[in-house]
Design an enzyme around this catalytic site. Structure first.
Site, short mmCIF file in Angstrom:
data_model
loop_
_atom_site.label_atom_id
_atom_site.label_comp_id
_atom_site.label_asym_id
_atom_site.label_seq_id
_atom_site.Cartn_x
_atom_site.Cartn_y
_atom_site.Cartn_z
N ARG A 50 -32.22 17.25 -43.48
CA ARG A 50 -32.09 18.61 -44.03
C ARG A 50 -33.22 19.50 -43.51
NH1 ARG A 50 -34.03 19.30 -48.73
NH2 ARG A 50 -33.23 17.36 -49.61
N TYR A 103 -16.89 42.06 -41.17
CA TYR A 103 -16.13 40.89 -41.61
C TYR A 103 -16.05 40.89 -43.15
CZ TYR A 103 -15.08 36.05 -42.66
OH TYR A 103 -14.53 34.91 -43.19
N ASP A 175 -24.76 41.48 -36.63
CA ASP A 175 -23.86 40.34 -36.50
C ASP A 175 -23.26 40.45 -35.10
OD1 ASP A 175 -21.65 38.64 -36.45
OD2 ASP A 175 -21.18 38.95 -38.56
N LYS A 200 -17.18 30.89 -33.42
CA LYS A 200 -16.35 31.74 -32.58
C LYS A 200 -16.68 31.53 -31.09
CE LYS A 200 -14.71 32.95 -36.51
NZ LYS A 200 -15.65 33.26 -37.51
N1 PLP Z 1 -19.19 37.28 -38.90
C1 PLP Z 1 -18.04 37.58 -38.29
C2 PLP Z 1 -17.97 38.79 -37.41
C3 PLP Z 1 -16.90 36.78 -38.47
O1 PLP Z 1 -15.75 37.10 -37.86
C4 PLP Z 1 -17.00 35.64 -39.33
C5 PLP Z 1 -15.83 34.77 -39.57
O2 PLP Z 1 -14.71 35.10 -39.23
C6 PLP Z 1 -18.21 35.37 -39.95
C7 PLP Z 1 -19.30 36.19 -39.71
C8 PLP Z 1 -18.37 34.19 -40.87
O3 PLP Z 1 -18.49 33.01 -40.15
P1 PLP Z 1 -17.97 31.57 -40.62
O4 PLP Z 1 -16.48 31.65 -40.78
O5 PLP Z 1 -18.42 30.66 -39.53
O6 PLP Z 1 -18.63 31.29 -41.93
#
Ligand code: PLP
Length: 384
Positions: A50, A103, A175, A200
Site C-alpha cells: 500500500r 466528466y 484532467d 483511457k
Molecule cells: N476523467 C475523465 C475525463 C474520464 O472520462 C473518466 C472516466 O470516464 C474519469 C476521469 C474517471 O476515471 P476512471 O473511470 O478510471 O475512474
C-alpha cells in the site's frame, strides 16, 4: 530522461532492465510485502504494497516523465486519483470551481461525496474569462478543467486560465485524459497538477482501470501521497505493469487516433443527418486556434449532434457494428456512447446535462475508411 523527446521518454523512463537477470522488461512485483534486513532495514524503501511497490514506482516515474512533472502517483482508478488529490488539498469551507463540461463522475464526486464534508462546488463556462473571474471566490482553492472536455470537446486556454486563477490564489488542476500527454502537457502551460484516468489512452487497450496525479513541483506531493498510503486506493502491480506497457505505444497511437477522428469529423460535417460536429480539429470549432496552439494533435474523441433529435441519436448509437456501444474511451477499438444515459447519466438535470441528441465517439485506430463505412451504414438505417 528529461532531455529526450516524448516518444523516447514513453519507452525508457522508469523502465530499467532487471539487474538480477537482464530481463529487458521490469518484472511484475506481485507481492504484498517486502522482507526487511532487520527491523526497519528496508531495501530501496520498500516495506508494504500500500505504501509502495516497484512496479507502481516504475509507472509513476514514467508518468512524471510524460507530463514533464516532478513526480506522479498511480491509483486504482481515475476517480480514486481525483479523490486523493481533492482530499489531500481541501479542507471544509473550501470552494472548487469546475468547468461546466467535465466528466460526470468528477461532478458526482464533488457534489455527492465531498459536499457533505464541507466542500462547495460551482460550475462555470471556463472559456468565458469574465464569467471565470466573477466565479472565483476568496475560498476558491481549486480551478478544475478538462480541455478538450467530456463530452462536448470544449477548449480552454490553459495558459490564460492559469494566469487568472493564480492571480486569485487558486490551484489549477487539468484532467488531461482526453488529450493525453502525447498531445498536450498542461504543466508546461502553467497548471499545477494533472490528473488522468489511465484507463483511457494511457492504458490504451481497454484492459485495465487506473488513475494518476502528476505534480508540477513538490508543493502538494506529500499531502496526496499521504492520502494514497492512508486510504489505499493504489494500482495493483499487474494493472500498473499493463499501463506501463500501453504507454510505450502512446505516441504512435495518438497520431492514428487523431488522423482517424479528423477524417470522421470532416465526413460528418457533410451529412444532413448530423446537425453539429463537436471536434476541435475543425476550423469551425470555436476553440480550434487555441487547441492548435496548445495541442500537437486534436485527439481521437468527437461528438455528433443528430439533426432528428434524441430518438435518432439513441437509434444511431445502437446501429453501428465496428463502433461498439460501450462506456469508456481511448482504446485501440472504436466505441460509441450516448452520454446523457451512459457516461453522463449522473449529471442529468444539473448544469452539466448533455444535450440528448448527442452521441460520443471514441475513434480507434482501425482503418479510417472502414470506420466511416460503419457510421454511414448506421445513418442509413435511421431512414429505413
Ligand atoms: N476523467 C475523465 C475525463 C474520464 O472520462 C473518466 C472516466 O470516464 C474519469 C476521469 C474517471 O476515471 P476512471 O473511470 O478510471 O475512474
Amino acid at each position: 530522461m528529461s532531455d529526450h523527446a516524448f516518444a523516447t521518454r514513453a519507452i525508457h523512463a522508469g523502465q530499467e532492465f532487471d539487474p538480477t537477470t537482464g530481463a529487458i522488461i521490469p518484472p511484475i512485483y506481485q507481492t504484498s510485502t517486502f522482507v526487511q534486513d532487520g527491523i526497519g532495514g528496508l531495501r530501496n524503501g520498500y516495506e508494504y504494497n500500500r505504501a509502495a511497490n516497484p512496479t507502481r514506482s516504475s509507472l509513476e516515474t514514467q508518468l512524471a516523465a510524460l507530463e514533464g512533472g516532478a513526480a506522479a502517483l498511480s491509483f486504482a482508478s481515475g476517480l480514486a486519483a481525483e479523490d486523493a488529490l481533492l482530499r489531500g488539498l481541501l479542507k471544509p469551507g473550501d470552494h472548487v470551481l469546475l468547468g461546466n463540461d467535465v466528466y460526470g463522475g468528477t461532478y458526482r464526486l464533488l457534489t455527492r461525496v465531498l459536499a457533505p464534508w464541507g466542500i462547495e462546488t460551482t460550475t462555470v463556462e471556463l472559456a468565458d474569462t469574465d464569467a471565470l473571474r466573477a466565479s472565483i471566490r476568496p475560498q476558491t482553492k481549486i480551478v478544475w478543467l478538462e480541455t478538450p472536455s467530456n463530452p462536448l470537446l470544449k477548449i480552454v486556454d490553459i495558459e490564460q486560465l492559469t494566469e487568472i486563477a493564480h492571480a486569485a490564489g487558486a490551484v489549477v488542476v487539468v484532467d488531461n485524459t482526453f488529450a493525453s500527454p502525447a498531445l498536450q502537457q498542461p504543466l508546461a502551460l502553467g497548471a499545477d497538477l494533472v490528473v488522468h484516468s489511465t484507463t483511457k489512452y494511457l492504458g490504451g487497450h481497454s484492459d485495465v482501470l487506473g488513475g494518476a496525479v502528476v505534480f508540477g513541483d513538490d508543493r502538494f506531493f506529500e499531502q496526496v501521497k499521504f492520502q494514497q498510503f492512508a486510504v489505499g486506493a493504489v494500482s495493483a502491480p499487474l494493472d500498473a505493469w499493463l499501463t506501463t506497457r500501453g504507454i510505450k505505444t502512446l505516441a504512435l497511437r495518438m497520431r492514428q487516433h487523431s488522423e482517424n477522428a479528423q477524417a470522421i469529423a470532416e465526413w460528418a460535417q457533410s451529412r444532413p443527418e448530423i446537425e453539429k460536429v463537436f471536434f476541435p480539429g475543425l476550423a469551425s470549432h470555436p476553440g480550434h486556434d487555441i487547441a492548435g496552439r496548445q495541442m500537437s494533435g486534436f485527439g481521437g474523441m468527437l461528438s455528433l449532434g443528430l439533426t432528428d433529435g434524441p430518438a435518432a441519436a439513441r437509434a444511431f448509437a445502437e446501429s453501428t457494428e465496428l463502433f461498439q456501444l460501450a462506456e469508456s474511451l481511448g482504446g485501440v477499438e472504436s466505441l460509441i456512447g450516448y452520454p446523457s444515459e451512459m457516461t453522463h447519466a449522473s449529471v442529468r438535470g444539473t448544469p452539466l446535462a448533455v444535450p440528448e441528441n448527442v452521441v460520443r465517439l471514441s475513434v480507434g485506430i482501425e482503418d479510417a475508411a472502414d470506420l466511416i463505412a460503419d457510421l454511414d451504414q448506421g445513418l442509413a438505417r435511421l431512414s429505413r
